[in-house]
Design a protein around this motif. Sequence first.
Motif, PDB file in Angstrom:
ATOM      1  N   ALA A 194       0.829  -1.203   0.000  1.00 37.50           N
ATOM      2  CA  ALA A 194       0.000   0.000   0.000  1.00 37.50           C
ATOM      3  C   ALA A 194       0.866   1.257   0.000  1.00 37.50           C
ATOM      4  O   ALA A 194       0.611   2.211  -0.747  1.00 37.50           O
ATOM      5  N   ALA A 195       1.917   1.258   0.829  1.00 34.15           N
ATOM      6  CA  ALA A 195       2.782   2.431   0.907  1.00 34.15           C
ATOM      7  C   ALA A 195       3.457   2.713  -0.431  1.00 34.15           C
ATOM      8  O   ALA A 195       3.571   3.865  -0.859  1.00 34.15           O
ATOM      9  N   ASN A 196       3.891   1.647  -1.116  1.00 38.38           N
ATOM     10  CA  ASN A 196       4.553   1.826  -2.412  1.00 38.38           C
ATOM     11  C   ASN A 196       3.623   2.413  -3.461  1.00 38.38           C
ATOM     12  O   ASN A 196       4.076   3.096  -4.379  1.00 38.38           O
ATOM     13  N   ARG A 197       2.330   2.136  -3.337  1.00 39.26           N
ATOM     14  CA  ARG A 197       1.353   2.688  -4.266  1.00 39.26           C
ATOM     15  C   ARG A 197       0.815   4.044  -3.816  1.00 39.26           C
ATOM     16  O   ARG A 197       0.057   4.692  -4.531  1.00 39.26           O
ATOM     17  N   GLY A 198       1.158   4.457  -2.601  1.00 40.63           N
ATOM     18  CA  GLY A 198       0.599   5.687  -2.070  1.00 40.63           C
ATOM     19  C   GLY A 198      -0.847   5.536  -1.630  1.00 40.63           C
ATOM     20  O   GLY A 198      -1.594   6.517  -1.559  1.00 40.63           O
ATOM     21  N   LEU A 199      -1.243   4.309  -1.309  1.00 39.49           N
ATOM     22  CA  LEU A 199      -2.614   4.044  -0.875  1.00 39.49           C
ATOM     23  C   LEU A 199      -2.723   4.158   0.642  1.00 39.49           C
ATOM     24  O   LEU A 199      -1.810   3.762   1.363  1.00 39.49           O
ATOM     25  N   PRO A 200      -3.853   4.656   1.143  1.00 44.12           N
ATOM     26  CA  PRO A 200      -4.057   4.623   2.588  1.00 44.12           C
ATOM     27  C   PRO A 200      -4.292   3.196   3.059  1.00 44.12           C
ATOM     28  O   PRO A 200      -4.815   2.356   2.325  1.00 44.12           O
ATOM     29  N   ALA A 201      -3.891   2.912   4.286  1.00 42.32           N
ATOM     30  CA  ALA A 201      -4.108   1.596   4.880  1.00 42.32           C
ATOM     31  C   ALA A 201      -4.620   1.775   6.300  1.00 42.32           C
ATOM     32  O   ALA A 201      -4.386   2.799   6.948  1.00 42.32           O
ATOM     33  N   HIS A 202      -5.326   0.749   6.757  1.00 44.25           N
ATOM     34  CA  HIS A 202      -5.927   0.779   8.093  1.00 44.25           C
ATOM     35  C   HIS A 202      -5.686  -0.569   8.738  1.00 44.25           C
ATOM     36  O   HIS A 202      -6.013  -1.609   8.153  1.00 44.25           O
ATOM     37  N   ALA A 203      -5.093  -0.569   9.913  1.00 45.51           N
ATOM     38  CA  ALA A 203      -4.796  -1.806  10.626  1.00 45.51           C
ATOM     39  C   ALA A 203      -5.869  -2.073  11.671  1.00 45.51           C
ATOM     40  O   ALA A 203      -6.156  -1.218  12.511  1.00 45.51           O
ATOM     41  N   LEU A 204      -6.465  -3.266  11.594  1.00 47.97           N
ATOM     42  CA  LEU A 204      -7.426  -3.706  12.600  1.00 47.97           C
ATOM     43  C   LEU A 204      -6.730  -4.660  13.557  1.00 47.97           C
ATOM     44  O   LEU A 204      -6.254  -5.724  13.142  1.00 47.97           O
ATOM     45  N   LEU A 205      -6.646  -4.290  14.817  1.00 49.05           N
ATOM     46  CA  LEU A 205      -6.069  -5.167  15.826  1.00 49.05           C
ATOM     47  C   LEU A 205      -7.200  -6.016  16.392  1.00 49.05           C
ATOM     48  O   LEU A 205      -7.908  -5.616  17.315  1.00 49.05           O
ATOM     49  N   THR A 206      -7.385  -7.191  15.789  1.00 57.02           N
ATOM     50  CA  THR A 206      -8.544  -8.018  16.079  1.00 57.02           C
ATOM     51  C   THR A 206      -8.360  -8.844  17.353  1.00 57.02           C
ATOM     52  O   THR A 206      -7.273  -8.897  17.937  1.00 57.02           O
ATOM     53  N   LYS A 207      -9.470  -9.473  17.740  1.00 64.61           N
ATOM     54  CA  LYS A 207      -9.515 -10.328  18.932  1.00 64.61           C
ATOM     55  C   LYS A 207      -9.183  -9.526  20.187  1.00 64.61           C
ATOM     56  O   LYS A 207      -8.629 -10.065  21.159  1.00 64.61           O
ATOM     57  N   ALA A 208      -9.541  -8.237  20.168  1.00 62.54           N
ATOM     58  CA  ALA A 208      -9.241  -7.375  21.310  1.00 62.54           C
ATOM     59  C   ALA A 208     -10.008  -7.798  22.555  1.00 62.54           C
ATOM     60  O   ALA A 208      -9.610  -7.461  23.673  1.00 62.54           O
ATOM     61  N   ASP A 209     -11.090  -8.550  22.373  1.00 62.76           N
ATOM     62  CA  ASP A 209     -11.851  -9.029  23.532  1.00 62.76           C
ATOM     63  C   ASP A 209     -11.048 -10.015  24.370  1.00 62.76           C
ATOM     64  O   ASP A 209     -11.430 -10.322  25.509  1.00 62.76           O
ATOM     65  N   LYS A 210      -9.949 -10.509  23.821  1.00 66.60           N
ATOM     66  CA  LYS A 210      -9.087 -11.437  24.566  1.00 66.60           C
ATOM     67  C   LYS A 210      -8.216 -10.722  25.588  1.00 66.60           C
ATOM     68  O   LYS A 210      -7.568 -11.369  26.424  1.00 66.60           O
ATOM     69  N   LEU A 211      -8.161  -9.393  25.514  1.00 66.94           N
ATOM     70  CA  LEU A 211      -7.315  -8.601  26.406  1.00 66.94           C
ATOM     71  C   LEU A 211      -8.166  -7.640  27.221  1.00 66.94           C
ATOM     72  O   LEU A 211      -9.257  -7.229  26.800  1.00 66.94           O
ATOM     73  N   GLY A 212      -7.646  -7.229  28.358  1.00 65.46           N
ATOM     74  CA  GLY A 212      -8.283  -6.180  29.129  1.00 65.46           C
ATOM     75  C   GLY A 212      -8.057  -4.822  28.496  1.00 65.46           C
ATOM     76  O   GLY A 212      -7.223  -4.660  27.588  1.00 65.46           O
ATOM     77  N   ARG A 213      -8.780  -3.823  28.972  1.00 63.73           N
ATOM     78  CA  ARG A 213      -8.680  -2.491  28.360  1.00 63.73           C
ATOM     79  C   ARG A 213      -7.281  -1.912  28.435  1.00 63.73           C
ATOM     80  O   ARG A 213      -6.803  -1.276  27.505  1.00 63.73           O
ATOM     81  N   GLY A 214      -6.616  -2.118  29.566  1.00 62.93           N
ATOM     82  CA  GLY A 214      -5.261  -1.602  29.698  1.00 62.93           C
ATOM     83  C   GLY A 214      -4.314  -2.247  28.706  1.00 62.93           C
ATOM     84  O   GLY A 214      -3.484  -1.560  28.085  1.00 62.93           O
ATOM     85  N   GLN A 215      -4.417  -3.542  28.544  1.00 64.25           N
ATOM     86  CA  GLN A 215      -3.576  -4.248  27.578  1.00 64.25           C
ATOM     87  C   GLN A 215      -3.899  -3.822  26.147  1.00 64.25           C
ATOM     88  O   GLN A 215      -2.997  -3.696  25.314  1.00 64.25           O
TER      89      GLN A 215
END
Length: 207
Positions: free
Chosen positions: A139-160
């Motif tokens: 994406a960076a090489n093409r100049g495209l925007p990207a968005h990272a989803l940090l999934t399975k967040a329910d496996k961690l507490g809010r602080g983590q």
Amino acid sequence: MANPFQRARYLLSAHNPKQLPPDGGREVAFAGRSNAGKSTALNAICQQGALARVSKTPGRTQQLVFFDFAPRQGEEPDARYLVDLPGYGYAKVPKDLQAHWQAFIDRYFSTREALKGLVVVMDIRHPLKDYDLQMLGYAANRGLPAHALLTKADKLGRGQQAQALQAVRRELSSRFGDSVSVQVFSGESKLGVDEARGVVAGWLELP
């Protein structure tokens, strides 16, 4: 307001460039290692239980899978697509098939004019693996925007969750500047689904 992604439907699967739909309109690609929860994320964003097949066997997506949007009554079909990329990071397939995918995706990212953004799905507990960085690099090489989803967040507490988010944000900023945004996400608890949906809808210019 109705969720436009609820109209998403399977269109086709492409194993080579000749099978791709015409290169017009707008599309957003989803990438992620085979156990990162990509299908679950797609289903959650689209509010559909089985739009993207959720497999017990990682790596079953072996093609570029296109979803389009069913037109409302009286509307012409829009050339807007969601594209599920093969999560070949853990796929137990022959090396020649992995080489085929690599060449196909190289060409897709370098030549596909309709591609307007990339969502990279990664397990919040194991982020920024080589595959994730490779896809973000495309994406960076093409100049495209990207968005990272940090999934399975329910496996961690809010602080983590907050610690992981800040660590990933710092790393992405150092590598890619401000071209990659990032958020926590859970397809199970629906954490962050509205935020992710808004990002993708903006790239597709959906209402």
